[in-house]
Motif scaffolding. Structure first.
Motif, PDB file in Angstrom:
ATOM      1  N   TRP A  33      11.745  13.814 -37.091  1.00  0.00           N
ATOM      2  CA  TRP A  33      12.967  14.520 -37.455  1.00  0.00           C
ATOM      3  C   TRP A  33      13.413  14.207 -38.877  1.00  0.00           C
ATOM      4  CZ3 TRP A  33      17.023  14.370 -32.868  1.00  0.00           C
ATOM      5  CH2 TRP A  33      16.495  15.084 -31.777  1.00  0.00           C
ATOM      6  N   TYR A  34      13.152  13.005 -39.337  1.00  0.00           N
ATOM      7  CA  TYR A  34      13.777  12.547 -40.570  1.00  0.00           C
ATOM      8  C   TYR A  34      12.787  12.277 -41.699  1.00  0.00           C
ATOM      9  CZ  TYR A  34      17.616  11.817 -37.275  1.00  0.00           C
ATOM     10  OH  TYR A  34      18.577  12.006 -36.302  1.00  0.00           O
ATOM     11  N   ILE A  35      11.682  11.602 -41.403  1.00  0.00           N
ATOM     12  CA  ILE A  35      10.803  11.170 -42.494  1.00  0.00           C
ATOM     13  C   ILE A  35      10.136  12.374 -43.160  1.00  0.00           C
ATOM     14  CG2 ILE A  35      10.388   8.888 -41.531  1.00  0.00           C
ATOM     15  CD1 ILE A  35       7.746   9.846 -40.463  1.00  0.00           C
ATOM     16  N   THR A  36      10.013  12.307 -44.467  1.00  0.00           N
ATOM     17  CA  THR A  36       9.374  13.369 -45.243  1.00  0.00           C
ATOM     18  C   THR A  36       8.710  12.753 -46.471  1.00  0.00           C
ATOM     19  OG1 THR A  36       9.781  15.335 -46.588  1.00  0.00           O
ATOM     20  CG2 THR A  36      11.609  13.804 -46.357  1.00  0.00           C
ATOM     21  N   ASN A  37       7.518  13.215 -46.787  1.00  0.00           N
ATOM     22  CA  ASN A  37       6.757  12.645 -47.903  1.00  0.00           C
ATOM     23  C   ASN A  37       7.440  12.893 -49.239  1.00  0.00           C
ATOM     24  OD1 ASN A  37       4.742  11.636 -46.251  1.00  0.00           O
ATOM     25  ND2 ASN A  37       3.491  13.480 -46.384  1.00  0.00           N
ATOM     26  N   SER A  38       8.257  13.925 -49.320  1.00  0.00           N
ATOM     27  CA  SER A  38       8.908  14.236 -50.595  1.00  0.00           C
ATOM     28  C   SER A  38       9.864  13.128 -51.034  1.00  0.00           C
ATOM     29  CB  SER A  38       9.675  15.556 -50.485  1.00  0.00           C
ATOM     30  OG  SER A  38      10.687  15.471 -49.497  1.00  0.00           O
ATOM     31  N   ALA A  39      10.274  12.255 -50.095  1.00  0.00           N
ATOM     32  CA  ALA A  39      11.218  11.183 -50.430  1.00  0.00           C
ATOM     33  C   ALA A  39      10.526   9.906 -50.879  1.00  0.00           C
ATOM     34  CB  ALA A  39      12.113  10.882 -49.231  1.00  0.00           C
ATOM     35  N   LEU A  92      13.344   4.766 -47.147  1.00  0.00           N
ATOM     36  CA  LEU A  92      13.645   3.726 -46.158  1.00  0.00           C
ATOM     37  C   LEU A  92      14.775   4.149 -45.232  1.00  0.00           C
ATOM     38  CD1 LEU A  92      13.358   0.338 -48.083  1.00  0.00           C
ATOM     39  CD2 LEU A  92      12.109   0.993 -46.012  1.00  0.00           C
ATOM     40  N   SER A  93      15.770   4.854 -45.783  1.00  0.00           N
ATOM     41  CA  SER A  93      16.872   5.318 -44.926  1.00  0.00           C
ATOM     42  C   SER A  93      16.364   6.327 -43.899  1.00  0.00           C
ATOM     43  CB  SER A  93      17.989   5.922 -45.775  1.00  0.00           C
ATOM     44  OG  SER A  93      17.590   7.155 -46.353  1.00  0.00           O
ATOM     45  N   TYR A  94      15.396   7.163 -44.312  1.00  0.00           N
ATOM     46  CA  TYR A  94      14.807   8.108 -43.367  1.00  0.00           C
ATOM     47  C   TYR A  94      13.996   7.371 -42.295  1.00  0.00           C
ATOM     48  CZ  TYR A  94      15.957  11.924 -46.613  1.00  0.00           C
ATOM     49  OH  TYR A  94      16.604  12.832 -47.405  1.00  0.00           O
ATOM     50  N   ALA A  95      13.227   6.369 -42.711  1.00  0.00           N
ATOM     51  CA  ALA A  95      12.437   5.591 -41.751  1.00  0.00           C
ATOM     52  C   ALA A  95      13.352   4.862 -40.775  1.00  0.00           C
ATOM     53  CB  ALA A  95      11.551   4.593 -42.493  1.00  0.00           C
ATOM     54  N   ARG A  96      14.467   4.361 -41.291  1.00  0.00           N
ATOM     55  CA  ARG A  96      15.430   3.670 -40.430  1.00  0.00           C
ATOM     56  C   ARG A  96      16.029   4.637 -39.406  1.00  0.00           C
ATOM     57  NH1 ARG A  96      17.913   1.383 -44.347  1.00  0.00           N
ATOM     58  NH2 ARG A  96      19.690   2.787 -44.506  1.00  0.00           N
ATOM     59  N   ALA A  97      16.345   5.850 -39.854  1.00  0.00           N
ATOM     60  CA  ALA A  97      16.904   6.852 -38.935  1.00  0.00           C
ATOM     61  C   ALA A  97      15.892   7.228 -37.850  1.00  0.00           C
ATOM     62  CB  ALA A  97      17.320   8.097 -39.721  1.00  0.00           C
ATOM     63  N   GLU A  98      14.614   7.337 -38.231  1.00  0.00           N
ATOM     64  CA  GLU A  98      13.579   7.679 -37.248  1.00  0.00           C
ATOM     65  C   GLU A  98      13.378   6.536 -36.263  1.00  0.00           C
ATOM     66  OE1 GLU A  98      12.193  10.803 -36.103  1.00  0.00           O
ATOM     67  OE2 GLU A  98      11.693  11.029 -38.231  1.00  0.00           O
ATOM     68  N   THR A  99      13.486   5.311 -36.750  1.00  0.00           N
ATOM     69  CA  THR A  99      13.343   4.142 -35.880  1.00  0.00           C
ATOM     70  C   THR A  99      14.508   4.046 -34.902  1.00  0.00           C
ATOM     71  OG1 THR A  99      12.224   3.002 -37.703  1.00  0.00           O
ATOM     72  CG2 THR A  99      12.934   1.655 -35.860  1.00  0.00           C
ATOM     73  N   ALA A 100      15.713   4.351 -35.382  1.00  0.00           N
ATOM     74  CA  ALA A 100      16.873   4.371 -34.480  1.00  0.00           C
ATOM     75  C   ALA A 100      16.715   5.464 -33.428  1.00  0.00           C
ATOM     76  CB  ALA A 100      18.153   4.592 -35.289  1.00  0.00           C
ATOM     77  N   ARG A 101      16.116   6.585 -33.837  1.00  0.00           N
ATOM     78  CA  ARG A 101      15.844   7.653 -32.855  1.00  0.00           C
ATOM     79  C   ARG A 101      14.868   7.167 -31.790  1.00  0.00           C
ATOM     80  NH1 ARG A 101      11.759  12.260 -33.753  1.00  0.00           N
ATOM     81  NH2 ARG A 101      11.887  13.333 -31.757  1.00  0.00           N
ATOM     82  N   MET A 102      13.862   6.394 -32.179  1.00  0.00           N
ATOM     83  CA  MET A 102      12.949   5.815 -31.196  1.00  0.00           C
ATOM     84  C   MET A 102      13.711   4.955 -30.197  1.00  0.00           C
ATOM     85  SD  MET A 102       9.639   4.710 -33.526  1.00  0.00           S
ATOM     86  CE  MET A 102       8.783   3.960 -32.152  1.00  0.00           C
ATOM     87  N   SER A 103      14.712   4.219 -30.691  1.00  0.00           N
ATOM     88  CA  SER A 103      15.507   3.369 -29.804  1.00  0.00           C
ATOM     89  C   SER A 103      16.303   4.212 -28.808  1.00  0.00           C
ATOM     90  CB  SER A 103      16.443   2.493 -30.632  1.00  0.00           C
ATOM     91  OG  SER A 103      17.071   1.519 -29.835  1.00  0.00           O
ATOM     92  N   ARG A 104      16.834   5.361 -29.268  1.00  0.00           N
ATOM     93  CA  ARG A 104      17.564   6.248 -28.345  1.00  0.00           C
ATOM     94  C   ARG A 104      16.633   6.810 -27.276  1.00  0.00           C
ATOM     95  NH1 ARG A 104      20.103   7.668 -33.240  1.00  0.00           N
ATOM     96  NH2 ARG A 104      18.738   9.473 -33.511  1.00  0.00           N
ATOM     97  N   ILE A 105      15.405   7.117 -27.670  1.00  0.00           N
ATOM     98  CA  ILE A 105      14.422   7.602 -26.683  1.00  0.00           C
ATOM     99  C   ILE A 105      14.136   6.509 -25.659  1.00  0.00           C
ATOM    100  CG2 ILE A 105      12.027   8.362 -26.375  1.00  0.00           C
ATOM    101  CD1 ILE A 105      12.227   9.661 -29.161  1.00  0.00           C
ATOM    102  N   LEU A 106      14.000   5.273 -26.133  1.00  0.00           N
ATOM    103  CA  LEU A 106      13.770   4.156 -25.216  1.00  0.00           C
ATOM    104  C   LEU A 106      14.966   3.933 -24.290  1.00  0.00           C
ATOM    105  CD1 LEU A 106      12.032   1.631 -27.635  1.00  0.00           C
ATOM    106  CD2 LEU A 106      11.011   2.629 -25.578  1.00  0.00           C
ATOM    107  N   TYR A 130       4.242   5.930 -42.587  1.00  0.00           N
ATOM    108  CA  TYR A 130       5.257   6.211 -43.608  1.00  0.00           C
ATOM    109  C   TYR A 130       5.711   4.919 -44.288  1.00  0.00           C
ATOM    110  CZ  TYR A 130       9.268   8.722 -45.634  1.00  0.00           C
ATOM    111  OH  TYR A 130      10.174   9.309 -46.478  1.00  0.00           O
ATOM    112  N   LEU A 131       5.902   3.887 -43.493  1.00  0.00           N
ATOM    113  CA  LEU A 131       6.329   2.604 -44.051  1.00  0.00           C
ATOM    114  C   LEU A 131       5.241   1.986 -44.930  1.00  0.00           C
ATOM    115  CD1 LEU A 131       8.134   1.169 -40.914  1.00  0.00           C
ATOM    116  CD2 LEU A 131       9.221   1.727 -43.109  1.00  0.00           C
ATOM    117  N   LEU A 159      11.486  -6.406 -47.730  1.00  0.00           N
ATOM    118  CA  LEU A 159      11.831  -7.075 -46.474  1.00  0.00           C
ATOM    119  C   LEU A 159      12.203  -6.064 -45.393  1.00  0.00           C
ATOM    120  CD1 LEU A 159      13.952 -10.048 -47.892  1.00  0.00           C
ATOM    121  CD2 LEU A 159      11.745 -10.240 -46.709  1.00  0.00           C
ATOM    122  N   GLU A 160      12.951  -5.030 -45.771  1.00  0.00           N
ATOM    123  CA  GLU A 160      13.355  -4.032 -44.778  1.00  0.00           C
ATOM    124  C   GLU A 160      12.148  -3.243 -44.278  1.00  0.00           C
ATOM    125  OE1 GLU A 160      16.291  -0.175 -44.194  1.00  0.00           O
ATOM    126  OE2 GLU A 160      16.620  -1.539 -45.873  1.00  0.00           O
ATOM    127  N   ALA A 161      11.249  -2.862 -45.183  1.00  0.00           N
ATOM    128  CA  ALA A 161      10.049  -2.118 -44.776  1.00  0.00           C
ATOM    129  C   ALA A 161       9.219  -2.938 -43.794  1.00  0.00           C
ATOM    130  CB  ALA A 161       9.221  -1.745 -45.999  1.00  0.00           C
TER     131      ALA A 161
END
Length: 566
Positions: free
Chosen positions: A332-338, A346-360, A408-409, A423-425
């Motif tokens: 939904w969030y990650i895109t190569n253009s960023a 990183l903000s997009y990757a973080r949003a996608e990771t949080a989405r994974m948590s909602r799915i879990l 992506y990371l 560190l965040e990546a």
């Protein structure tokens, strides 16, 4: 009577040779797939939207595994798994058709006379080699030898038919292109191997019983008949995967329709481009092999520039279903253009990771009701799915997202990053890996559901359900806390999970102790002991991964603070 014995003898020899030929193809293909199959899959997965590299990849992959059907089934699976779009698959399909012509070219050189030496060499290599790669190569070689020896038997079997009037009369029917195409289509579909049927066509040509004009439409029919394997593989799959199988049918049927009325002209072109002299039984087979290659190359050249048109046509024929689209794994969030702006990426990757948590969260919330029988048997978000089906669908999404977010990371980490961003990546890489493992734990527990159903007449005790419900609620709360923590990369929120760890251990230990006490007095507890402990241990695993995710967030924040002070 003599005629019956004559035809029976020919039939036995031909069928035996055909069986050996087909078995040789299977053995050779198996050896090649063992040696290169997994690498072919990775190779194809990495193909980009460039249609020309896709064409080349399809041709090379098919030549390597010597089975366009294998490549087509692989493509259907890759599109079904969202590792490739159906548009990317279109150029690979055209390349696969070119790759199938390599075997026909080899067969046309009359190398079937060397079948037994080739078989012996491959068998010795397979038997004596200690390295797995060489053993697989030996298997492919002796499979090729079996294929050649089978062709030799078929060739010897059909030799007497050159002077057989009934057989010559039958071949006259094959001069009708429609009959030839139909025969090629049906026999290829029956054998599920265009290579096997083309081998038969070339064998007949080597004995002088088949002309080029009769052989060309048989090749066309074989191209249509080979579509059966991918069509069968796509049954029950999602719409993009079904479009892959339909694309192969459309390409081949359209190509045959274009060439059907040009066969005499096309035969003249092939004769002009092929050798006109050679050993007996080599000229026509060479021309048929060249006709097969030229046709598939021309098809690719003709269709490749119009890939966008075919993509739109396929969507019209098999339109997207919004409900089904929501069921498919996607980012939904990650895109190569960023990627050129690492902080944004990183903000997009973080949003996608949080989405994974909602799915879990949804997966974890649904898993206990599946076993206790207190659910309504339908998924809350997708009522067309059962609760178990919803869990499996989401587990596929988590697996897919783990792969995409990790890639992506890694791409982000190759940019110029500051210490805090690095560190965040790294923390997010660890988090998505733990999330994928948590999803596997839930899926693994779900696989034990049939066992629970066998024990259903006894059911769990009210006390046992209550203990599990308490632990279940605790774990679900932890995952919800982590969703917020990941969105903000908040060490404070993550610390709440770590601080509650001792509470979970106390609840888990008490629940296990009470269950063991019930085992001594309640028969139903004994009957459901295994599944009760499986659920308990699954919750402990989920809690372990929650702690690991929380630690990654806390350590990342601590490292960032040290960097800031420095």
């Amino acid at each position: 009577m003599e005629n019956r014995i004559f035809f029976f003898s020919i039939a036995i020899s031909f069928i035996g040779g055909l069986a050996l030929f087909l078995y040789g193809i299977r053995v050779m293909s198996g050896g090649l797939k063992k040696a290169a199959g997994s690498r072919m899959r990775v190779f194809i997965e990495r193909i980009t939207d460039n249609r020309y590299t896709g064409l080349l990849a399809g041709a090379l992959a098919t030549m390597m595994v010597q089975s366009s059907s294998t490549i087509m089934v692989m493509l259907v699976g890759l599109v079904q798994s969202n590792l490739m779009t159906y548009v990317q698959a279109l150029s690979i399909i055209l390349g696969a058709e070119i790759g199938t012509t390599a075997m026909a070219q080899l067969i046309a050189f009359r190398i079937h006379e060397y079948g037994l030496p080739v078989f012996a060499a491959g068998f010795v290599l397979n038997l004596l080699s200690r390295r797995e790669g060489l053993r697989n190569a030996g298997e492919a070689i002796y499979g090729f030898g079996l294929l050649l020896f089978g062709m030799s038997l078929m060739s010897g079997a059909v030799a007497p038919l050159r002077s057989c009037a009934p057989f010559i009369d039958l071949l006259r029917y094959m001069e009708n292109p429609l009959y030839s195409i139909l025969a090629g289509m049906l026999l290829t579909a029956l054998m599920q191997s265009s290579g096997a049927f083309i081998g038969i066509v070339i064998t007949l040509a080597q004995q002088g019983t088949l002309t080029l004009d009769a052989g060309i439409p048989m090749l066309f029919g074989a191209n249509i008949g080979t579509c059966i394997t991918a069509s069968l593989a796509s049954i029950g799959m999602q719409r993009p995967a079904r479009r892959v199988a339909l694309a192969q049918v459309l390409f081949n049927v359209t190509g045959v329709a274009v060439f059907l009325f040009l066969i005499p002209w096309y035969a003249d072109v092939v004769r002009m481009l092929s050798p006109s002299e050679g050993l007996p039984g080599t000229v026509i087979p060479r021309q048929i092999a060249n006709a097969h290659t030229l046709y598939n190359v021309f098809m690719a050249v003709m269709f490749l520039p119009f890939i966008p048109f075919w993509a739109k046509l396929l969507i019209r024929m098999i339109p997207d279903n919004p409900g089904e689209t929501r069921l498919q794994p996607s980012v939904w969030y990650i895109t190569n253009s960023a990627l050129s702006a690492p902080s944004l990426a990183l903000s997009y990757a973080r949003a996608e990771t949080a989405r994974m948590s909602r799915i879990l969260e949804r997966m974890a919330g649904a898993i206990l009701p599946v076993f206790t029988g207190s659910d309504m048997a339908r998924d809350q978000v997708f009522p067309e799915l059962s609760v178990a089906g919803g869990i499996r669908m989401r587990e596929e999404k988590v697996d897919y997202l783990e792969s995409k977010v990790s890639e992506y990371l890694i791409a982000i980490s190759r940019q110029e990053l500051g210490e805090r961003e690095s560190l965040e990546a790294f923390a997010l890489m660890n988090i998505v890996k733990d999330q994928e493992s948590m999803g596997d734990s839930i899926e693994s527990l779900l696989q034990k559901l049939p066992k629970k159903k066998r024990e259903q007449p006894f059911g769990m005790t009210i006390e046992g359900k209550a203990d599990l419900a308490t632990l279940h609620a605790f774990v679900c709360h932890e995952i919800a806390l982590l969703t917020v923590a990941i969105q903000e990369m908040s060490a404070r929120q993550a610390s709440n999970v770590l601080h509650g760890s001792s509470d979970f251990l106390e609840l888990s230990s008490a629940a296990e102790s009470r269950h063991l006490q019930r085992l001594r007095t309640l028969p139903e507890s004994a009957m459901t002991h295994d599944i009760h402990m499986d659920i308990l241990h699954a919750f402990e695993e989920m809690h372990h991964y929650c702690k690991s995710i929380a630690r990654s967030i806390v350590h990342q924040e601590a490292g960032s603070q040290r960097t800031g002070r420095a």
